[in-house]
Design an enzyme around this catalytic site. Structure first.
Site, PDB file in Angstrom:
ATOM      1  CG  ASP A  85      18.849  54.977  28.033  1.00  0.00           C
ATOM      2  OD1 ASP A  85      18.042  54.924  28.991  1.00  0.00           O
ATOM      3  OD2 ASP A  85      19.830  55.748  28.018  1.00  0.00           O
ATOM      4  CD  GLU A 148      20.725  57.014  33.741  1.00  0.00           C
ATOM      5  OE1 GLU A 148      21.216  57.402  34.811  1.00  0.00           O
ATOM      6  OE2 GLU A 148      21.292  56.161  33.009  1.00  0.00           O
TER       7      GLU A 148
END
Length: 464
Positions: A85, A148
């Site tokens: 991500d 994250e």
């Protein structure tokens, strides 16, 4: 054949794989069935697992929360933990942020260094070990997370509910040589309800700006009602000329929009950016806002926050010899006539405690009727110098680069805090720019390859 030679032979495929996954806009989105963090992260995870599958690895997808590529047998395993991500791209790119174009030996794009490029380089490092027929006594997993950048790491929480911990490992999501200390991280909102409204010719209808707590905001704006629009625009122009801040003012219907342009940076390194919210508040503080709650909140901001990035005026200026000063970033602001909400990202030194931070913070805000909401907290992380994992990483780094493997403490939080027995290791080499969360993020192709070599040898040392 030498492992480094095997990595060199994989160079073309490595670059193509990084370009493929960087081309996916994997910013957190609205949850959908089977996509807990939105379509982008789910698509990036599937791409990473597809790349691993094509390389011959067994792959597992844990419901699009997290996935991994696996090599070897047995119960014990070594882990390389990264994420696919990314934060929003923001403005100011000279090349498209999701085109993964190569210019002057650099792959440009959001996620090239944070963290798609490095985790794919670790995957190819493992592939080089397999191609070289290296014998490993422990299983190896390359783990691809998808949550994250939110700071919540719900992906790793999901993983640990279903899988055992690794014996040891690393996350390629920081810098070299070795990160043995990570500051404690808090993300929270400062909230104030307004009861005493603005009473006068001038009315601030809204203030907004920023994308995420862990990004220095590069844009914010305020919408202001004022009969003498030309006077307000002129005041903004004079303020910008006097201070050098990048502020613009323009009419929009019955409002004057004050636009503040800053420079984005990672929230752990706020000194590298220019905070657009702070610039805007500095201008608003010069307006006649009377004895209103909004006016008092703006005065509070300018007196105790302003442009400071270490929390000194706020009363939380903590510091230690290992990791240096506390970092203080105002990431997001949302204000209207009913109240204010500031989202902060504060990171405190590794030898301090949460109580060292929260007690003086509460003392500062209590007298102003401001409260804390949505507190997220990660404790500091610290590995002593003589820890076996640290010694192993030092050995590999020195052998591969010829440089001394000094130990570092950082403000950036990594997955090392989410999974025991993990430490942050690379991918940014000393002297190279840290462009995480900034426009024109890139990774040099040669650095990508060198990372794969370092990670291959590290996996071999940990798993042999």
């Amino acid at each position: 054949m030498d492992i480094n030679n095997k990595v060199d032979m994989l160079k073309e495929k490595l670059v193509e794989a990084v370009q493929e996954i960087v081309s996916i806009k994997s910013v957190e989105g609205e949850p959908k069935p089977g996509m807990p963090f939105g379509e982008g992260p789910a698509s990036a995870l599937e791409a990473a697992l597809s790349i691993a599958r094509d390389l011959g690895f067994k792959v597992v997808n844990l419901d699009n929360y997290v996935g991994y590529a696996e090599y070897g047998t047995g119960d014990e395993y070594i882990a390389v933990l990264g994420h696919v991500d990314v934060v929003p791209e923001g403005d100011g790119w000279k090349y498209p942020p999701y085109a993964a174009e190569i210019h002057d030996g650099k792959i440009y794009g959001r996620g090239t260094t944070d963290d798609k490029g490095p985790i794919i380089s670790a995957l190819f490092g493992l592939k080089a070990l397999v191609d070289a027929n290296v014998t490993l006594s422990k299983k190896v997993r390359i783990i691809f997370g998808t949550d994250e950048e939110s700071g919540k790491s719900k992906d790793i929480e999901y993983y640990l509910e279903r899988e055992k911990l690794p014996l040891a490992g690393f996350t390629p999501d920081a810098e070299y040589p070795i990160i043995n200390g990570e500051k404690g991280i808090t993300i929270f909102d400062l909230v104030k309800e307004f009861s005493v409204k603005l009473d006068g010719d001038l009315s601030i209808e809204y203030i907004k700006g920023g994308n995420k707590a862990n990004m220095v905001p590069d844009y914010s704006e305020a919408g202001i009602k004022f009969d003498l629009k030309s006077n307000l625009i002129e005041s903004c122009e004079h303020f910008a000329e006097r201070t050098g801040y990048n502020l613009k003012a323009e009419e929009s219907g019955d409002l004057v929009i004050i636009k503040s342009y800053g420079v984005s940076a990672h929230g752990s390194l706020p000194q590298l950016g220019k905070n657009a919210i702070s610039q805007l508040f500095a201008f608003l503080g010069e307006l006649d806002l009377g004895k209103s709650d909004m006016g008092n909140f703006i005065k509070f901001f300018n007196k105790y926050i302003g442009f400071e990035v270490d929390g000194e005026s706020f009363g939380i200026g903590l510091s230690d010899e290992v990791s240096g000063k506390l970092s203080f970033n105002v990431g997001v602001v949302k204000i209207d006539k009913s109240g204010a909400r500031l989202t902060l990202n504060v990171r405190y030194p590794v030898t301090n405690t949460y109580e060292d931070l929260i007690k003086p913070l509460n003392e500062r805000i209590d007298e102003f009727g401001i409260i804390v909401e949505n507190m997220q907290h990660q404790k500091p992380l610290y590995f002593p110098e003589d820890h076996p994992l640290i010694k192993t990483l030092q050995k590999v780094y020195t052998e591969q680069t010829g440089e001394e493997a000094k130990l570092l403490s950082i403000g950036g939080g990594t997955y090392a805090k989410e999974m025991a027995n993990i430490v942050a290791f690379g991918p940014i080499f000393p002297g190279k720019p840290d462009l995480d969360h900034q426009p024109n993020e890139y990774i040099e192709v040669e650095d990508l390859v060198l990372n794969a070599k370092i990670y291959a040898k590290t996996i071999q040392e940990l798993a042999k």
